[in-house]
Design an enzyme around this catalytic site. Structure first.
Site, PDB file in Angstrom:
ATOM      1  N   ASP A  77       0.821  -1.218   0.000  1.00  0.00           N
ATOM      2  CA  ASP A  77       0.000   0.000   0.000  1.00  0.00           C
ATOM      3  C   ASP A  77       0.853   1.265   0.000  1.00  0.00           C
ATOM      4  O   ASP A  77       0.452   2.289   0.549  1.00  0.00           O
ATOM      5  CB  ASP A  77      -0.953   0.022   1.206  1.00  0.00           C
ATOM      6  CG  ASP A  77      -1.810  -1.224   1.295  1.00  0.00           C
ATOM      7  OD1 ASP A  77      -2.436  -1.565   0.285  1.00  0.00           O
ATOM      8  OD2 ASP A  77      -1.837  -1.862   2.365  1.00  0.00           O
ATOM      9  N   HIS A 124      -4.266  -1.833  -6.182  1.00  0.00           N
ATOM     10  CA  HIS A 124      -3.718  -0.518  -6.449  1.00  0.00           C
ATOM     11  C   HIS A 124      -4.690   0.293  -7.301  1.00  0.00           C
ATOM     12  O   HIS A 124      -5.345  -0.229  -8.196  1.00  0.00           O
ATOM     13  CB  HIS A 124      -2.341  -0.590  -7.108  1.00  0.00           C
ATOM     14  CG  HIS A 124      -2.243  -1.589  -8.217  1.00  0.00           C
ATOM     15  ND1 HIS A 124      -2.028  -2.936  -7.981  1.00  0.00           N
ATOM     16  CD2 HIS A 124      -2.317  -1.451  -9.559  1.00  0.00           C
ATOM     17  CE1 HIS A 124      -1.982  -3.575  -9.135  1.00  0.00           C
ATOM     18  NE2 HIS A 124      -2.159  -2.703 -10.109  1.00  0.00           N
TER      19      HIS A 124
END
Length: 616
Positions: free
Chosen positions: A88, A118
């Site tokens: 992340d 993503h």
């Protein structure tokens, strides 16, 4: 408060080693006596001289992508973009920048699965959320591949990723190719759901499918496109693990169905409908065969298939450049023993990408661009996280699946919270300032909160720090130079720091430059890799990182950096070419000094083009 709950970091809820967690964690919103006791010990730790480093700060200037990133790409044939923390990190922006290089024509995901998430934007500003699909699909003239060592749920892939491409009229049929991936079935996802601790997994079946893979059971994509009798036979053999689990646990289909309904009860669909249908199916193997025939083999929208490893080697032999898009990160790799109990199930380091790409690394030069995020470095799931504002499992243990599970107005005043934290909880004005923060209380209309809890909740709200896959709030904290040093030593030096424009909102920023070990017991010593860790021991950046069982008891020693509120760097507020604020230069200098990395870019907004390349 039981003894287990007394093992805590100085300002947040306490940390407990995985595998020894008691049923009740005794986490509280407010500061409790155990946290005060920990602080009373840590506040007397002798200051380390590194808090005064670096003595001078470098000056950084903006440069073009052609001047900074492109020379790196042009020197190498294989470019890897890899996460440098716990996933992340905002890798998509760097992935897009590399993909847009004219010579980079082959873009691939080569391992892991849909547990990676993503968010990327195309040139028209349209938002896409990808899990397995390479981000290069949004760049014209690029070929994108999902390699054979990836694991894929083809139903989810079609419903959640290919559907986006179809609706946006992206010509994926000419751009996207799938290798002979291992197939994540509904029973892999159910095993993940039934065997994982609450909120500790993405529920994407990663551990169960990798178990099937390494035991040479399960199916690959080619099985779906060939003899159905072989497909049935392999499914019957592999599904025994699922049936055996239910038998040992004394679970019926009705029990599993109730568990699925409970998981989806808050409106977030974590268990998709076809998995629920699998639970309800009388003949589960026949259900799967029909599912894969109808929605994969006979689906005209399913992408083309090919031998990805062969295509990759052929592209390199023709002189093309290849980009490997790394999922997750260095510290979430199952090949790193320091966190192995709380990692994903693939080797998501740069070396893992290299191995699963299956090319001759002696013939072709490769380079890694690492991506970290600050402020608000984050992690999801369970495990140790020495630099976090609260214990890593705080949200999980308190039943917080999404931010909607918290009181609506709880800790929404980010500015007041960060100001209290960075200007009052630390005491840099004292001669004995040692980088430890005091567990103060923040109060709003909903109650009183430990300042670590307030920072964790407010950071997640302010920065949108929720999992792209799970929607769980991520646990935020300081940029961790101790962990980043090892990443740089293994796969450095190039580093991109995303989301640094968040610093526009802070009076000060914190950087972890060392840990202090404290377990709450005077006589308890841990022996990790031959080194003994006892209360008061310091672990500095550049020293060996201890195993996770010790990291649960490590507390951050934080160097404070001046913020730049008056000179914001967000793309919406800054003119290209404007000098970088002194606070930004202090932050970058500090990170480079303690990690030995070379910072090549910083993110300053949500769009793909919101990135500042750094000339030193």
């Amino acid at each position: 408060m039981d003894k287990q709950a007394e093992r805590g970091q100085s300002a947040g809820p306490v940390k407990t080693p995985q595998g020894t967690q008691p049923p009740a964690h005794n986490y509280t919103y407010h500061t409790n006596a155990a946290q005060r006791a920990v602080y009373d010990y840590l506040k007397n730790v002798k200051p380390i001289p590194e808090l005064a480093e670096p003595k001078t700060y470098k000056t950084y200037e903006e440069a073009s992508v052609e001047a900074v990133l492109y020379p790196i790409i042009e020197k190498h044939q294989v470019i890897m973009v890899a996460g440098a923390f716990f996933g992340d990190e905002g890798k998509g922006k760097t992935v897009n920048a590399v993909a847009n290089h004219p010579g980079c024509t082959f873009i691939a995901r080569v391992n892991s699965g849909e547990n990676a998430g993503h968010t990327v934007y195309d040139d028209a500003g349209r938002k896409f959320v990808f899990n397995l699909a390479p981000s290069g699909l949004l760049s014209k003239g690029k070929r994108n591949y999902v390699g054979p060592e990836c694991v894929m749920d083809p139903i989810s892939f079609m419903e959640n990723e290919v559907k986006q491409l179809i609706e946006a009229n992206v010509p994926y049929k000419e751009q996207l190719f799938i290798g002979n991936v291992s197939i994540v079935t509904p029973y892999h996802k159910l095993l993940d759901l039934l065997a994982s601790a609450p909120n500790s997994s993405t529920l994407k079946g990663m551990a169960p499918i990798h178990a099937s893979k390494v035991t040479k059971r399960g199916i690959r994509l080619d099985h779906i496109f060939n003899d159905q009798s072989v497909l049935r036979s392999r499914l019957r053999k592999d599904i025994d693990t699922y049936f055996g689990f239910l038998k040992v646990k004394g679970l019926s289909d009705a029990d599993v169905l109730r568990r699925c309904e409970k998981e989806n009860g808050d409106g977030v669909v974590r268990v998709p409908p076809y998995v629920v249908e699998f639970v309800q199916a009388e003949d589960k193997v026949e259900y799967l065969v029909k599912l894969y025939m109808d929605r994969v083999r006979n689906n005209k929208n399913f992408p083309a298939r090919c031998d990805v490893a062969h295509e990759l080697r052929s592209a390199l032999s023709r002189g093309e450049k290849v980009m490997l898009e790394g999922p997750q990160s260095y510290w979430l790799s199952n090949a790193r023993e320091k966190f192995w109990e709380s990692t994903t199930s693939a080797d998501t380091t740069a070396s893992g990408l290299l191995a699963t790409a299956q090319y001759n690394f002696q013939l072709y030069s490769s380079v890694v661009i690492n991506v970290h995020k600050a402020p608000g470095s984050s992690r999801v799931g369970v495990g140790a996280n020495p630099s976090s504002f609260v214990a890593q499992d705080y949200f999980s243990a308190t039943g917080v699946k999404t931010l909607r599970d918290l009181p609506e107005n709880m800790c929404v005043d980010f500015d007041s919270i960060q100001k209290l934290f960075f200007t009052k909880a630390f005491h840099p004005e004292t001669k004995e300032y040692n980088g430890i923060w005091e567990p103060l209380e923040f109060e709003d209309s909903t109650g009183k909160y430990n300042i670590g809890v307030a920072m964790a909740v407010a950071s997640s709200r302010q920065h949108g720090e929720c999992g792209a896959v799970t929607k769980k709030p991520r646990v935020c904290g300081f940029f961790d130079c101790v962990l980043q040093y090892e990443v740089n030593a293994v796969q450095g030096p190039y580093l991109s720091i995303s989301a640094l424009d968040r610093g526009d909102d802070y009076d000060k920023l914190g950087v972890t430059i060392a840990y202090v070990y404290y377990n709450g017991k005077n006589d308890e010593v841990l022996n990790i890799n031959g080194r003994e860790y006892k209360n008061g021991d310091i672990i500095k950046a550049g020293e060996a990182v201890p195993g996770e069982v010790a990291l649960y008891y490590c507390h951050p020693i934080v160097k404070l950096i001046n913020g730049w509120k008056q000179t914001p760097i967000a793309a919406s507020k800054r003119k290209p070419g404007d000098p970088l604020p002194r606070g930004v230069c202090e932050f970058l200098s500090t990170v480079e000094y303690f990690t030995k990395a070379k910072i090549i870019s910083i993110g300053n907004g949500p769009r793909g083009k919101d990135i500042i390349y750094i000339k030193q």
